[in-house]
Design a protein around this motif. Sequence first.
Motif, PDB file in Angstrom:
ATOM      1  N   ARG A  42       0.982  -1.348   0.483  1.00 23.26           N
ATOM      2  CA  ARG A  42       0.499   0.155   0.173  1.00 23.26           C
ATOM      3  C   ARG A  42       1.056   0.916   0.189  1.00 23.26           C
ATOM      4  NH1 ARG A  42      -5.467   0.044  -1.438  1.00 23.26           N
ATOM      5  NH2 ARG A  42      -5.614   1.963   0.224  1.00 23.26           N
ATOM      6  N   ILE A  43       2.036   1.534  -0.435  1.00 21.94           N
ATOM      7  CA  ILE A  43       2.684   2.523  -0.394  1.00 21.94           C
ATOM      8  C   ILE A  43       2.817   3.345  -1.913  1.00 21.94           C
ATOM      9  CG2 ILE A  43       4.582   0.696  -2.145  1.00 21.94           C
ATOM     10  CD1 ILE A  43       6.881   2.678  -0.364  1.00 21.94           C
ATOM     11  N   ASN A  44       2.988   4.404  -1.463  1.00 21.69           N
ATOM     12  CA  ASN A  44       2.335   5.802  -2.001  1.00 21.69           C
ATOM     13  C   ASN A  44       3.315   5.671  -2.772  1.00 21.69           C
ATOM     14  OD1 ASN A  44       0.038   6.672  -0.562  1.00 21.69           O
ATOM     15  ND2 ASN A  44       1.216   8.019   0.108  1.00 21.69           N
ATOM     16  N   ASN A  45       3.135   5.745  -4.596  1.00 20.30           N
ATOM     17  CA  ASN A  45       4.089   5.801  -5.807  1.00 20.30           C
ATOM     18  C   ASN A  45       5.093   6.217  -5.323  1.00 20.30           C
ATOM     19  OD1 ASN A  45       2.011   3.509  -6.978  1.00 20.30           O
ATOM     20  ND2 ASN A  45       1.193   5.613  -8.498  1.00 20.30           N
ATOM     21  N   TYR A  46       4.477   8.283  -5.363  1.00 22.57           N
ATOM     22  CA  TYR A  46       6.072   8.761  -4.596  1.00 22.57           C
ATOM     23  C   TYR A  46       7.122   8.637  -3.977  1.00 22.57           C
ATOM     24  CZ  TYR A  46       3.137  11.074  -0.556  1.00 22.57           C
ATOM     25  OH  TYR A  46       3.144  11.157   0.146  1.00 22.57           O
ATOM     26  N   ILE A  47       6.088   7.929  -2.856  1.00 24.88           N
ATOM     27  CA  ILE A  47       7.096   7.661  -1.756  1.00 24.88           C
ATOM     28  C   ILE A  47       8.072   6.065  -2.066  1.00 24.88           C
ATOM     29  CG2 ILE A  47       8.034   6.547   0.542  1.00 24.88           C
ATOM     30  CD1 ILE A  47       5.394   8.009   1.000  1.00 24.88           C
ATOM     31  N   LEU A  48       7.510   5.158  -3.234  1.00 24.24           N
ATOM     32  CA  LEU A  48       8.327   5.106  -3.497  1.00 24.24           C
ATOM     33  C   LEU A  48       9.079   5.302  -4.472  1.00 24.24           C
ATOM     34  CD1 LEU A  48       9.574   1.667  -3.944  1.00 24.24           C
ATOM     35  CD2 LEU A  48       7.609   1.300  -5.470  1.00 24.24           C
ATOM     36  N   ASP A  49       9.157   5.797  -5.946  1.00 22.10           N
ATOM     37  CA  ASP A  49       9.671   6.378  -6.807  1.00 22.10           C
ATOM     38  C   ASP A  49      11.101   7.316  -5.695  1.00 22.10           C
ATOM     39  OD1 ASP A  49      10.205   6.899  -9.180  1.00 22.10           O
ATOM     40  OD2 ASP A  49      10.394   9.510  -8.518  1.00 22.10           O
ATOM     41  N   THR A  50      10.497   8.101  -4.453  1.00 19.63           N
ATOM     42  CA  THR A  50      11.506   8.880  -4.034  1.00 19.63           C
ATOM     43  C   THR A  50      12.790   7.698  -3.529  1.00 19.63           C
ATOM     44  OG1 THR A  50      10.469  10.934  -3.536  1.00 19.63           O
ATOM     45  CG2 THR A  50      11.934  10.090  -2.205  1.00 19.63           C
ATOM     46  N   PHE A  51      12.210   6.825  -3.142  1.00 21.77           N
ATOM     47  CA  PHE A  51      12.792   5.519  -2.001  1.00 21.77           C
ATOM     48  C   PHE A  51      13.964   4.879  -3.496  1.00 21.77           C
ATOM     49  CE2 PHE A  51      13.979   0.772  -1.406  1.00 21.77           C
ATOM     50  CZ  PHE A  51      14.601   1.019  -0.526  1.00 21.77           C
ATOM     51  N   LEU A  52      13.574   4.292  -4.052  1.00 23.10           N
ATOM     52  CA  LEU A  52      14.111   4.062  -5.504  1.00 23.10           C
ATOM     53  C   LEU A  52      15.564   5.179  -6.122  1.00 23.10           C
ATOM     54  CD1 LEU A  52      11.606   1.833  -7.148  1.00 23.10           C
ATOM     55  CD2 LEU A  52      12.789   1.060  -5.639  1.00 23.10           C
ATOM     56  N   LYS A  53      15.329   5.969  -6.283  1.00 24.35           N
ATOM     57  CA  LYS A  53      15.938   7.028  -6.798  1.00 24.35           C
ATOM     58  C   LYS A  53      17.053   7.457  -5.852  1.00 24.35           C
ATOM     59  CE  LYS A  53      12.876   9.307 -10.166  1.00 24.35           C
ATOM     60  NZ  LYS A  53      12.519  10.955 -10.445  1.00 24.35           N
ATOM     61  N   ALA A  54      16.794   6.976  -4.819  1.00 20.95           N
ATOM     62  CA  ALA A  54      17.677   7.650  -3.121  1.00 20.95           C
ATOM     63  C   ALA A  54      18.322   6.652  -3.817  1.00 20.95           C
ATOM     64  CB  ALA A  54      17.129   7.842  -2.207  1.00 20.95           C
ATOM     65  N   VAL A  55      17.948   5.207  -3.039  1.00 20.10           N
ATOM     66  CA  VAL A  55      18.855   4.421  -3.099  1.00 20.10           C
ATOM     67  C   VAL A  55      19.656   3.593  -4.813  1.00 20.10           C
ATOM     68  CG1 VAL A  55      18.829   2.208  -2.375  1.00 20.10           C
ATOM     69  CG2 VAL A  55      17.702   3.047  -1.156  1.00 20.10           C
ATOM     70  N   PHE A  56      19.227   3.972  -5.548  1.00 25.13           N
ATOM     71  CA  PHE A  56      19.401   3.374  -6.642  1.00 25.13           C
ATOM     72  C   PHE A  56      20.223   3.973  -7.942  1.00 25.13           C
ATOM     73  CE2 PHE A  56      17.063  -0.211  -5.293  1.00 25.13           C
ATOM     74  CZ  PHE A  56      18.103  -1.470  -4.757  1.00 25.13           C
ATOM     75  N   THR A  57      20.523   5.245  -7.735  1.00 23.32           N
ATOM     76  CA  THR A  57      21.121   6.426  -8.727  1.00 23.32           C
ATOM     77  C   THR A  57      22.430   7.272  -7.655  1.00 23.32           C
ATOM     78  OG1 THR A  57      18.875   7.407  -9.176  1.00 23.32           O
ATOM     79  CG2 THR A  57      20.158   8.702  -9.491  1.00 23.32           C
ATOM     80  N   HIS A  58      23.163   6.526  -8.631  1.00 18.36           N
ATOM     81  CA  HIS A  58      24.455   6.708  -8.057  1.00 18.36           C
ATOM     82  C   HIS A  58      24.973   8.485  -9.441  1.00 18.36           C
ATOM     83  CE1 HIS A  58      24.959   3.371  -6.049  1.00 18.36           C
ATOM     84  NE2 HIS A  58      24.786   2.634  -6.838  1.00 18.36           N
ATOM     85  N   ASP A  59      26.094   9.118  -8.322  1.00 18.23           N
ATOM     86  CA  ASP A  59      25.882  10.136  -8.846  1.00 18.23           C
ATOM     87  C   ASP A  59      27.878  10.408  -8.619  1.00 18.23           C
ATOM     88  OD1 ASP A  59      26.914  12.758  -9.748  1.00 18.23           O
ATOM     89  OD2 ASP A  59      26.304  14.080  -7.602  1.00 18.23           O
ATOM     90  N   ASP A  60      28.147   9.904 -10.445  1.00 18.53           N
ATOM     91  CA  ASP A  60      29.170   9.721 -10.438  1.00 18.53           C
ATOM     92  C   ASP A  60      30.173  11.182 -10.955  1.00 18.53           C
ATOM     93  OD1 ASP A  60      29.188   6.910 -10.572  1.00 18.53           O
ATOM     94  OD2 ASP A  60      29.034   6.720 -12.077  1.00 18.53           O
ATOM     95  N   ALA A  61      29.755  12.217 -10.205  1.00 21.35           N
ATOM     96  CA  ALA A  61      30.452  13.183 -10.778  1.00 21.35           C
ATOM     97  C   ALA A  61      31.693  13.422  -9.494  1.00 21.35           C
ATOM     98  CB  ALA A  61      29.527  14.229 -10.761  1.00 21.35           C
TER      99      ALA A  61
END
Length: 61
Positions: A42-61
């Motif tokens: 029952r997770i809200n989509n915006y919470i799931l989207d934010t979580f996935l971006k925070a955990v799996f997005t790597h900033d290689d700069a």
Amino acid sequence: MDNKHDFVQVKIDGHKPTNEVRVQKAMQFRIDQNKTVVIYNRINNYILDTFLKAVFTHDDA
């Protein structure tokens, strides 16, 4: 000094729906040796989207 996780239960007073949907675990991610995240159906989509971006997005700069 040990890092201990704090668990906080949040309850919101309000009207309970008559046809309540059962909440179940949908996925579980192990982030590292001491961190596990559980996502429920029952997770809200915006919470799931934010979580996935925070955990799996790597900033290689």
